[in-house]
Motif scaffolding. Sequence first.
Motif, PDB file in Angstrom:
ATOM      1  N   TYR A 126       0.822  -1.200   0.000  1.00 12.84           N
ATOM      2  CA  TYR A 126       0.000   0.000   0.000  1.00 12.84           C
ATOM      3  C   TYR A 126       0.863   1.261   0.000  1.00 12.84           C
ATOM      4  O   TYR A 126       0.489   2.273  -0.571  1.00 12.84           O
ATOM      5  N   LEU A 127       2.027   1.196   0.621  1.00 14.11           N
ATOM      6  CA  LEU A 127       2.929   2.343   0.633  1.00 14.11           C
ATOM      7  C   LEU A 127       3.628   2.526  -0.708  1.00 14.11           C
ATOM      8  O   LEU A 127       3.896   3.642  -1.124  1.00 14.11           O
ATOM      9  N   THR A 128       3.931   1.433  -1.381  1.00 15.78           N
ATOM     10  CA  THR A 128       4.638   1.511  -2.658  1.00 15.78           C
ATOM     11  C   THR A 128       3.705   1.634  -3.848  1.00 15.78           C
ATOM     12  O   THR A 128       4.158   1.798  -4.965  1.00 15.78           O
ATOM     13  N   GLY A 129       2.397   1.541  -3.622  1.00 14.47           N
ATOM     14  CA  GLY A 129       1.448   1.661  -4.723  1.00 14.47           C
ATOM     15  C   GLY A 129       1.218   0.367  -5.472  1.00 14.47           C
ATOM     16  O   GLY A 129       0.621   0.369  -6.536  1.00 14.47           O
ATOM     17  N   ASP A 130       1.700  -0.754  -4.951  1.00 14.42           N
ATOM     18  CA  ASP A 130       1.522  -2.041  -5.616  1.00 14.42           C
ATOM     19  C   ASP A 130       0.218  -2.727  -5.239  1.00 14.42           C
ATOM     20  O   ASP A 130      -0.095  -3.786  -5.757  1.00 14.42           O
ATOM     21  N   ALA A 131      -0.533  -2.151  -4.326  1.00 14.11           N
ATOM     22  CA  ALA A 131      -1.788  -2.754  -3.890  1.00 14.11           C
ATOM     23  C   ALA A 131      -2.853  -2.518  -4.958  1.00 14.11           C
ATOM     24  O   ALA A 131      -2.826  -1.525  -5.675  1.00 14.11           O
ATOM     25  N   PRO A 132      -3.797  -3.442  -5.083  1.00 15.76           N
ATOM     26  CA  PRO A 132      -4.845  -3.248  -6.069  1.00 15.76           C
ATOM     27  C   PRO A 132      -5.720  -2.046  -5.722  1.00 15.76           C
ATOM     28  O   PRO A 132      -5.940  -1.736  -4.558  1.00 15.76           O
ATOM     29  N   VAL A 133      -6.201  -1.377  -6.746  1.00 15.29           N
ATOM     30  CA  VAL A 133      -7.049  -0.195  -6.561  1.00 15.29           C
ATOM     31  C   VAL A 133      -8.496  -0.647  -6.461  1.00 15.29           C
ATOM     32  O   VAL A 133      -9.045  -1.211  -7.397  1.00 15.29           O
ATOM     33  N   HIS A 134      -9.109  -0.402  -5.307  1.00 20.55           N
ATOM     34  CA  HIS A 134     -10.504  -0.750  -5.076  1.00 20.55           C
ATOM     35  C   HIS A 134     -11.387   0.411  -5.517  1.00 20.55           C
ATOM     36  O   HIS A 134     -11.868   1.182  -4.687  1.00 20.55           O
ATOM     37  N   ALA A 135     -11.579   0.539  -6.818  1.00 24.07           N
ATOM     38  CA  ALA A 135     -12.453   1.596  -7.319  1.00 24.07           C
ATOM     39  C   ALA A 135     -13.905   1.168  -7.116  1.00 24.07           C
ATOM     40  O   ALA A 135     -14.217  -0.024  -7.078  1.00 24.07           O
ATOM     41  N   LYS A 136     -14.768   2.142  -6.964  1.00 21.39           N
ATOM     42  CA  LYS A 136     -16.197   1.877  -6.762  1.00 21.39           C
ATOM     43  C   LYS A 136     -16.946   2.107  -8.066  1.00 21.39           C
ATOM     44  O   LYS A 136     -16.458   2.784  -8.974  1.00 21.39           O
ATOM     45  N   VAL A 137     -18.138   1.568  -8.149  1.00 23.59           N
ATOM     46  CA  VAL A 137     -18.978   1.763  -9.325  1.00 23.59           C
ATOM     47  C   VAL A 137     -19.190   3.266  -9.524  1.00 23.59           C
ATOM     48  O   VAL A 137     -19.491   3.996  -8.585  1.00 23.59           O
ATOM     49  N   GLY A 138     -18.976   3.712 -10.761  1.00 18.92           N
ATOM     50  CA  GLY A 138     -19.139   5.121 -11.098  1.00 18.92           C
ATOM     51  C   GLY A 138     -17.826   5.891 -11.111  1.00 18.92           C
ATOM     52  O   GLY A 138     -17.743   6.966 -11.701  1.00 18.92           O
ATOM     53  N   PRO A 185      -1.044  -4.916 -14.937  1.00 21.11           N
ATOM     54  CA  PRO A 185      -1.586  -3.584 -15.191  1.00 21.11           C
ATOM     55  C   PRO A 185      -1.471  -2.679 -13.969  1.00 21.11           C
ATOM     56  O   PRO A 185      -1.538  -3.138 -12.842  1.00 21.11           O
ATOM     57  N   GLU A 186      -1.270  -1.407 -14.228  1.00 22.93           N
ATOM     58  CA  GLU A 186      -1.230  -0.413 -13.168  1.00 22.93           C
ATOM     59  C   GLU A 186      -2.522   0.389 -13.267  1.00 22.93           C
ATOM     60  O   GLU A 186      -2.860   0.900 -14.328  1.00 22.93           O
ATOM     61  N   VAL A 187      -3.234   0.488 -12.148  1.00 23.84           N
ATOM     62  CA  VAL A 187      -4.539   1.129 -12.117  1.00 23.84           C
ATOM     63  C   VAL A 187      -4.475   2.328 -11.185  1.00 23.84           C
ATOM     64  O   VAL A 187      -3.921   2.237 -10.097  1.00 23.84           O
ATOM     65  N   GLU A 188      -5.059   3.430 -11.631  1.00 22.45           N
ATOM     66  CA  GLU A 188      -5.055   4.660 -10.843  1.00 22.45           C
ATOM     67  C   GLU A 188      -6.406   5.347 -11.019  1.00 22.45           C
ATOM     68  O   GLU A 188      -6.890   5.477 -12.142  1.00 22.45           O
ATOM     69  N   THR A 189      -7.030   5.754  -9.924  1.00 16.79           N
ATOM     70  CA  THR A 189      -8.310   6.466 -10.042  1.00 16.79           C
ATOM     71  C   THR A 189      -8.061   7.858 -10.613  1.00 16.79           C
ATOM     72  O   THR A 189      -7.020   8.474 -10.348  1.00 16.79           O
ATOM     73  N   GLN A 190      -9.019   8.335 -11.403  1.00 13.42           N
ATOM     74  CA  GLN A 190      -8.914   9.627 -12.074  1.00 13.42           C
ATOM     75  C   GLN A 190     -10.271  10.292 -12.106  1.00 13.42           C
ATOM     76  O   GLN A 190     -11.307   9.634 -11.968  1.00 13.42           O
ATOM     77  N   ASP A 191     -10.260  11.574 -12.363  1.00 12.70           N
ATOM     78  CA  ASP A 191     -11.493  12.328 -12.580  1.00 12.70           C
ATOM     79  C   ASP A 191     -12.063  11.887 -13.927  1.00 12.70           C
ATOM     80  O   ASP A 191     -11.340  11.821 -14.924  1.00 12.70           O
ATOM     81  N   CYS A 192     -13.339  11.586 -13.966  1.00 17.29           N
ATOM     82  CA  CYS A 192     -13.966  11.088 -15.199  1.00 17.29           C
ATOM     83  C   CYS A 192     -13.951  12.124 -16.321  1.00 17.29           C
ATOM     84  O   CYS A 192     -14.052  11.776 -17.492  1.00 17.29           O
ATOM     85  N   SER A 193     -13.814  13.393 -15.992  1.00 20.05           N
ATOM     86  CA  SER A 193     -13.811  14.432 -17.025  1.00 20.05           C
ATOM     87  C   SER A 193     -12.399  14.801 -17.466  1.00 20.05           C
ATOM     88  O   SER A 193     -12.216  15.774 -18.195  1.00 20.05           O
ATOM     89  N   GLN A 235      -8.911  -7.984 -13.579  1.00 14.97           N
ATOM     90  CA  GLN A 235      -8.784  -8.808 -12.381  1.00 14.97           C
ATOM     91  C   GLN A 235      -7.678  -8.237 -11.506  1.00 14.97           C
ATOM     92  O   GLN A 235      -6.603  -7.909 -12.007  1.00 14.97           O
ATOM     93  N   GLN A 236      -7.945  -8.111 -10.212  1.00 10.45           N
ATOM     94  CA  GLN A 236      -6.973  -7.583  -9.266  1.00 10.45           C
ATOM     95  C   GLN A 236      -6.857  -8.559  -8.095  1.00 10.45           C
ATOM     96  O   GLN A 236      -7.855  -9.089  -7.635  1.00 10.45           O
ATOM     97  N   GLN A 237      -5.623  -8.764  -7.620  1.00 11.19           N
ATOM     98  CA  GLN A 237      -5.414  -9.647  -6.471  1.00 11.19           C
ATOM     99  C   GLN A 237      -4.132  -9.277  -5.755  1.00 11.19           C
ATOM    100  O   GLN A 237      -3.124  -8.967  -6.374  1.00 11.19           O
ATOM    101  N   LEU A 238      -4.193  -9.290  -4.429  1.00  5.26           N
ATOM    102  CA  LEU A 238      -3.019  -9.162  -3.573  1.00  5.26           C
ATOM    103  C   LEU A 238      -3.274 -10.073  -2.387  1.00  5.26           C
ATOM    104  O   LEU A 238      -4.137  -9.807  -1.563  1.00  5.26           O
ATOM    105  N   GLY A 239      -2.560 -11.183  -2.339  1.00  7.53           N
ATOM    106  CA  GLY A 239      -2.809 -12.169  -1.286  1.00  7.53           C
ATOM    107  C   GLY A 239      -4.196 -12.755  -1.467  1.00  7.53           C
ATOM    108  O   GLY A 239      -4.569 -13.194  -2.541  1.00  7.53           O
ATOM    109  N   SER A 240      -4.989 -12.726  -0.412  1.00  8.46           N
ATOM    110  CA  SER A 240      -6.343 -13.268  -0.491  1.00  8.46           C
ATOM    111  C   SER A 240      -7.362 -12.206  -0.920  1.00  8.46           C
ATOM    112  O   SER A 240      -8.519 -12.511  -1.113  1.00  8.46           O
ATOM    113  N   ASP A 241      -6.926 -10.961  -1.064  1.00  7.33           N
ATOM    114  CA  ASP A 241      -7.793  -9.871  -1.501  1.00  7.33           C
ATOM    115  C   ASP A 241      -7.889  -9.918  -3.023  1.00  7.33           C
ATOM    116  O   ASP A 241      -6.918  -9.644  -3.727  1.00  7.33           O
TER     117      ASP A 241
END
Length: 132
Positions: free
Chosen positions: A51-63, A75-83, A114-120
């Motif tokens: 989580y500190l290094t940014g290697d944790a999966p991104v838990h984005a929410k619907v929308g 893949p590297e995933v990063e949340t962004q502004d939709c606009s 698909q995202q996974q880190l350990g059992s998450d």
Amino acid sequence: MTTPPPSDPFAAAPGQPEPAPQKKGGGLLKKIGGFVVLVIVALAWKFGVPYLTGDAPVHAKVGECVIVTGPDNAPEVETQDCSSGKADLYKVAEVHEDTYDAEKCDRTKYSALQQQLGSDKFVLCLEEVAAK
């Protein structure tokens, strides 16, 4: 001729007090303390470092929108502004928790990530946001 007795280098000099004897029995507490520190470090490494290094999966929410970069196998995933109008911008249509099954997404409408880190583990169903 007599030889003087060998001098003790640890003996107190004349006129100085004797050093206090070291206590015995603190070894068990040191061992327990060392074990506790080791467990804390191991847990921090397992759960904190990604989580500190940014290697944790991104838990984005619907929308929410995400940018997906990097190779398909990492893949590297990063949340962004939709606009933001950036390339590789996707809107999260569905989130399926506790699965790694990409078929949970309707593949005729969405891309599956698909995202996974350990059992998450979870799958994000993504729809491409049209560039403005």
